[in-house]
Structures are given as structure tokens and as C-alpha cells.
Motif scaffolding. Structure first.
Motif, mmCIF file in Angstrom:
data_model
loop_
_atom_site.group_PDB
_atom_site.id
_atom_site.type_symbol
_atom_site.label_atom_id
_atom_site.label_comp_id
_atom_site.label_asym_id
_atom_site.label_seq_id
_atom_site.Cartn_x
_atom_site.Cartn_y
_atom_site.Cartn_z
ATOM 1 N N HIS A 71 0.834 -1.202 0.000
ATOM 2 C CA HIS A 71 0.000 0.000 0.000
ATOM 3 C C HIS A 71 0.868 1.252 0.000
ATOM 4 O O HIS A 71 0.592 2.207 -0.740
ATOM 5 N N THR A 72 1.926 1.252 0.806
ATOM 6 C CA THR A 72 2.824 2.405 0.879
ATOM 7 C C THR A 72 3.496 2.667 -0.466
ATOM 8 O O THR A 72 3.630 3.820 -0.894
ATOM 9 N N ALA A 73 3.909 1.589 -1.153
ATOM 10 C CA ALA A 73 4.550 1.745 -2.464
ATOM 11 C C ALA A 73 3.595 2.403 -3.458
ATOM 12 O O ALA A 73 4.001 3.262 -4.255
ATOM 13 N N ALA A 74 2.321 2.006 -3.421
ATOM 14 C CA ALA A 74 1.332 2.593 -4.324
ATOM 15 C C ALA A 74 1.113 4.068 -4.006
ATOM 16 O O ALA A 74 0.986 4.905 -4.910
ATOM 17 N N GLU A 75 1.081 4.413 -2.712
ATOM 18 C CA GLU A 75 0.910 5.810 -2.314
ATOM 19 C C GLU A 75 2.122 6.639 -2.735
ATOM 20 O O GLU A 75 1.974 7.765 -3.232
ATOM 21 N N VAL A 78 2.550 8.059 -6.395
ATOM 22 C CA VAL A 78 1.807 9.225 -6.891
ATOM 23 C C VAL A 78 2.136 10.500 -6.124
ATOM 24 O O VAL A 78 1.513 11.533 -6.345
ATOM 25 N N GLU A 79 3.124 10.438 -5.237
ATOM 26 C CA GLU A 79 3.451 11.610 -4.417
ATOM 27 C C GLU A 79 3.800 12.829 -5.256
ATOM 28 O O GLU A 79 3.420 13.950 -4.914
ATOM 29 N N ASP A 80 4.524 12.626 -6.341
ATOM 30 C CA ASP A 80 4.965 13.746 -7.170
ATOM 31 C C ASP A 80 4.206 13.820 -8.490
ATOM 32 O O ASP A 80 4.670 14.448 -9.442
ATOM 33 N N VAL A 81 3.035 13.167 -8.545
ATOM 34 C CA VAL A 81 2.223 13.168 -9.767
ATOM 35 C C VAL A 81 0.931 13.922 -9.476
ATOM 36 O O VAL A 81 0.172 13.546 -8.578
ATOM 37 N N ASP A 82 0.672 14.967 -10.232
ATOM 38 C CA ASP A 82 -0.490 15.821 -9.960
ATOM 39 C C ASP A 82 -1.734 15.404 -10.743
ATOM 40 O O ASP A 82 -2.848 15.494 -10.234
ATOM 41 N N THR A 94 2.872 0.327 -10.516
ATOM 42 C CA THR A 94 3.482 -0.063 -9.248
ATOM 43 C C THR A 94 2.858 -1.342 -8.706
ATOM 44 O O THR A 94 3.565 -2.232 -8.222
ATOM 45 N N MET A 95 1.546 -1.463 -8.791
ATOM 46 C CA MET A 95 0.873 -2.660 -8.299
ATOM 47 C C MET A 95 1.348 -3.901 -9.053
ATOM 48 O O MET A 95 1.637 -4.936 -8.438
ATOM 49 N N GLY A 135 -9.018 -1.398 5.720
ATOM 50 C CA GLY A 135 -8.745 -0.036 6.160
ATOM 51 C C GLY A 135 -7.718 0.686 5.324
ATOM 52 O O GLY A 135 -7.443 1.865 5.560
ATOM 53 N N ARG A 136 -7.163 -0.005 4.334
ATOM 54 C CA ARG A 136 -6.118 0.614 3.521
ATOM 55 C C ARG A 136 -6.631 0.827 2.101
ATOM 56 O O ARG A 136 -6.700 -0.093 1.307
ATOM 57 N N ARG A 137 -6.992 2.049 1.815
ATOM 58 C CA ARG A 137 -7.450 2.430 0.492
ATOM 59 C C ARG A 137 -6.598 3.589 0.011
ATOM 60 O O ARG A 137 -6.198 4.442 0.801
ATOM 61 N N LEU A 138 -6.367 3.650 -1.267
ATOM 62 C CA LEU A 138 -5.561 4.734 -1.821
ATOM 63 C C LEU A 138 -6.211 6.084 -1.541
ATOM 64 O O LEU A 138 -7.394 6.283 -1.816
ATOM 65 N N SER A 139 -5.436 7.003 -0.996
ATOM 66 C CA SER A 139 -5.971 8.329 -0.679
ATOM 67 C C SER A 139 -6.330 9.099 -1.943
ATOM 68 O O SER A 139 -7.169 10.008 -1.904
ATOM 69 N N THR A 140 -5.710 8.740 -3.073
ATOM 70 C CA THR A 140 -5.975 9.471 -4.321
ATOM 71 C C THR A 140 -7.288 9.057 -4.978
ATOM 72 O O THR A 140 -7.730 9.713 -5.919
ATOM 73 N N LEU A 141 -7.938 7.992 -4.504
ATOM 74 C CA LEU A 141 -9.185 7.556 -5.135
ATOM 75 C C LEU A 141 -10.244 8.646 -5.088
ATOM 76 O O LEU A 141 -10.999 8.827 -6.048
ATOM 77 N N GLU A 142 -10.326 9.356 -3.966
ATOM 78 C CA GLU A 142 -11.304 10.437 -3.861
ATOM 79 C C GLU A 142 -11.041 11.508 -4.915
ATOM 80 O O GLU A 142 -11.966 12.038 -5.529
ATOM 81 N N GLU A 143 -9.764 11.798 -5.133
ATOM 82 C CA GLU A 143 -9.398 12.811 -6.124
ATOM 83 C C GLU A 143 -9.789 12.350 -7.525
ATOM 84 O O GLU A 143 -10.277 13.151 -8.329
ATOM 85 N N TRP A 144 -9.585 11.069 -7.812
ATOM 86 C CA TRP A 144 -9.968 10.549 -9.123
ATOM 87 C C TRP A 144 -11.473 10.638 -9.317
ATOM 88 O O TRP A 144 -11.958 11.096 -10.356
#
Length: 208
Positions: A71-75, A78-82, A94-95, A135-144
């Protein structure tokens, strides 16, 4: 039986998890013996049970840690991808990389290893596993999902889609005759492009 200080318990626990990770990755749960693990840590097999109730309990701990790292690797991908479109591409790449390179993640996600352990675990252990993974979902899903160009407005559906796509990695080790077509890696990369372009409307010219 001698006791251990808190620092000793923490050190030995971490050593057992690391040794278990190596042994389970190479030999799997059934072929790994507790003695194989304790020999690496330089403790007796009887001492093992002061830290874990069973080999299965250690295995679950190893798998849960691997899942957190996955999960951390997936997060981090996208740290530097807008742009959401490129975030989705980075997450999928990554997955696949993690599933294809890490035998423990492959067994956990693709082979459903934890399900095969259900009968050997207590109700509390099963509940811990479910809570940890759900409990581990990508935080960027909401943004998508909030992006006007994104075609799916159900976050749960997107999460399930990402999880199931990596099952394609089963095809990596399927033997095929020579010269029968594109290699697995090429078809996987095309699949990623198709999925990303399908998730977002109006693909850019460079992505067509």
C-alpha cells in the motif's frame, strides 16, 4: 524459561518476522519449519512460542506487513504526480511491479493466501486481518472520483477494479510456444494504457 526485557522482545520479534519473511518467500508456509526460522535468529524452537503462538500467526504478521508495504509503495508512486490520469497509470504500474516481483504479495493478493488460513486462525485474528486490509485504500481515489473526466463515481468499485486487475499477473508464468505473439510484459503495458484511457474520458492525443 528465561524472560526477556522489552528491548530484547522487540529485537527478537523483528528478527523472527524478517527471518520468516525470507523463509516464507522462498519456501512457502507449508515447507517452512519453525526450526528454519529460529536457526536464523539463533534461538531455540521452544523460545519461538514466547513470541508467536504458531507458525501461522507469524505468517499472518508477515503478510500484513507486506500488505502495508504494498500500500505504501502505491501511495509513494503518486506523491509527485499531480494529474489523476497519470496517478492511475503510476498506481497500476506499481501494483503490477510489486505483485510480479514479490512472491508474498503474489500469494496474498492473487492466490488469496489468507483465505486458506481462515480455519487455522482465531476469530480475533480473522477480524484483525479484515480490518487491516479493508482499512487501507488509496488516498488518491477520492481525487480521481471527483475529477470531471473520471468515468466511475463509486470509490468502492474503483478500489475493487484495481485489486482485480493484478490477477492478470497469473499469465506471466503460463508457458507458451515460441513466436506465438507479444510477451506478457508488452500485453500488460497495453492493458494498463487501455484501462487508464477507459477510466478517463477524452484521452489526450498522445494516449490514443
Amino acid at each position: 524459561m528465561r524472560g526477556f526485557s522489552d528491548d530484547e522482545r522487540e529485537r527478537i520479534t523483528e528478527a523472527l518476522v524478517e527471518a520468516g519473511q525470507r523463509q516464507f518467500a522462498q519456501f512457502g508456509l507449508e515447507r517452512t519449519r519453525i526450526k528454519d526460522i529460529t536457526d536464523e535468529v539463533d534461538i531455540g524452537t521452544s523460545t519461538f512460542y514466547q513470541f508467536f503462538d504458531s507458525k501461522e500467526e507469524l505468517y499472518v504478521e508477515v503478510l500484513l506487513r507486506e500488505h502495508r508495504a504494498f500500500h505504501t509503495a502505491a501511495e509513494e508512486a503518486v506523491e509527485d504526480v499531480d494529474e489523476p490520469r497519470e496517478q492511475a497509470r503510476a498506481v497500476l504500474q506499481t501494483m503490477f511491479e510489486e505483485v510480479e516481483s514479490n512472491p508474498l504479495i503474489y500469494r496474498l493478493i492473487v492466490e488469496g493466501e489468507l483465505r486458506s488460513l481462515q480455519s487455522r486462525l482465531s476469530d480475533a485474528e480473522r477480524a484483525e486481518i479484515v480490518d487491516s486490509i479493508r482499512g487501507r485504500r488509496l488516498s488518491t481515489l477520492e481525487e480521481w472520483v471527483d475529477d470531471p473526466a473520471f468515468r466511475i463515481d463509486d470509490r468502492e468499485m474503483v478500489d475493487a477494479l484495481l485489486r482485480k486487475l493484478v490477477f492478470v499477473s497469473r499469465a506471466k508464468n503460463i508457458p507458451v510456444a515460441a513466436n506465438t505473439g507479444p510477451e506478457y510484459e508488452e500485453t500488460r503495458d497495453v492493458l494498463i494504457d487501455v484501462v487508464v484511457n477507459g477510466l478517463f474520458s477524452e484521452p489526450r492525443d498522445g494516449d490514443r
